[in-house]
Design an enzyme around this catalytic site. Structure first.
Site, PDB file in Angstrom:
ATOM      1  N   GLU A  42       0.856  -0.970   0.070  1.00 43.42           N
ATOM      2  CA  GLU A  42       0.005   0.024  -0.255  1.00 43.42           C
ATOM      3  C   GLU A  42       0.742   1.275   0.050  1.00 43.42           C
ATOM      4  OE1 GLU A  42      -3.563   2.373   2.422  1.00 43.42           O
ATOM      5  OE2 GLU A  42      -2.715   0.586   3.354  1.00 43.42           O
TER       6      GLU A  42
ATOM      7  N   LYS B  94      -2.773  -2.055  -2.750  1.00 45.96           N
ATOM      8  CA  LYS B  94      -3.778  -1.162  -2.221  1.00 45.96           C
ATOM      9  C   LYS B  94      -3.557   0.224  -2.507  1.00 45.96           C
ATOM     10  CE  LYS B  94      -6.650   0.255   1.473  1.00 45.96           C
ATOM     11  NZ  LYS B  94      -7.161  -0.269   3.230  1.00 45.96           N
TER      12      LYS B  94
END
Length: 320
Positions: free
Chosen positions: A201, A238
């Site tokens: 992420e 993400k």
């Protein structure tokens, strides 16, 4: 391929059921759900720094608790209420990301990860980063994680399928963005070595003045970084909802990427859903946008009805 890439590291797990072969089937079923299941990921991983804000949005002021222990008890109650709601099932919520203390607690008498998978058919992930370092070169790297191997081993023993690790990009600084990506893939390989699936992420700040330039640099670095992932293994990403629709199509289609999920990043749920729907193949991994509108003061009927509408809206945006 996906199932094989993350099952071997589970064979030495500490729970007795691993020896019976149950774990490998569970792992393959979870991998299949994460690869092709329709729905989204619920991010239930607020940590110490973000918990007071999450509780306040939920209608619980700081005056309701006097220390961290009481604060975490209250946020666990909030998460339990979400997880045990009839609206919260694997039919629309394919996975959930847990804070470490949530993994270590129980829901209705079961370890949280076991409850999620056995009772709700929701795949459990674990947030593993320890927060953000001070900004340098326009980015915030993850703080050091010296005990990561021990945490990953504990996650395996608890029935966790994968992890999530967050860093932040605030400006289009090529050196900074490359440092973020290098660190993320380094941690990702460590996660894979334990038989777990990493959600990488590198969040792009939606308030960045040069957000599109950040995303251009990030995508190029992520595509190059995938060359270092071994054949037969996969990662997940993400990412902040992009400024250009369908911008991450190359990552979504990449054979070394199990799934690309979107963070809401400060957008309202309505705005995030509208943006997500314009990015085919990308699914939501929302935290604040999921719990938006829920309060501790609601009756169970009000709570479940509100959560159901939220889940349906995010689900609809995730299956485009």
């Amino acid at each position: 391929m996906a199932g094989n890439s993350i099952s071997s590291g589970r064979r030495d797990g500490s729970r007795a059921r691993f020896e019976a072969g149950v774990d490998e089937k569970m792992n393959a079923d979870q991998a299949a759900q994460m690869t092709s299941g329709k729905g989204f990921i619920a991010a239930l991983d607020q940590s110490g720094g973000s918990t007071p804000k999450a509780l306040k949005l939920y209608g619980i002021d700081e005056s309701a608790y006097s220390n961290d222990e009481e604060m975490f008890d209250l946020v666990h109650e909030m998460r339990c209420r979400i997880m045990t709601s009839p609206a919260f099932t694997g039919e629309r919520v394919i996975a959930a990301i847990l804070f470490e203390m949530t993994m270590d607690r129980q829901v209705e008498g079961k370890d949280t990860a076991d409850y999620l998978w056995e009772d709700k058919h929701v795949v459990p992930f674990l947030k593993i980063d320890k927060g953000l370092a001070e900004e340098a070169d326009g980015v915030q790297l993850m703080k050091p994680m010296p005990d990561l191997d021990a945490l990953l081993a504990r996650g395996v023993a608890k029935g966790i399928f994968g992890t999530k690790e967050r860093s932040v990009i605030n400006a289009a600084n090529a050196a900074g963005i490359q440092a973020v990506v290098d660190q993320q893939f380094e941690v990702g390989r460590q996660v894979l070595s334990h038989g777990l699936m990493p959600i990488i992420e590198p969040e792009v700040n939606i308030k960045a003045a040069d957000k599109q330039e950040c995303e251009d640099l990030l995508k190029a670095a992520l595509l190059a970084g995938l060359d270092g992932v071994a054949d037969g293994q996969q990662v997940m990403f993400k990412l902040t909802l992009p400024s250009t629709d369908d911008f991450y199509a190359e990552l979504i289609a990449h054979p070394k990427v199990m799934r690309v999920v979107a963070l809401s990043g400060g957008y309202s749920r309505e705005e995030a859903n509208e943006m997500l729907a314009r990015n085919p193949g990308m699914i939501a991994s929302f935290s604040r946008a999921l719990s938006e509108g829920l309060t501790a003061q609601m009756s169970d009927e009000e709570f479940n009805t509100t959560l159901d509408a939220s889940i349906q809206a995010i689900y609809d945006a995730s299956i485009t």
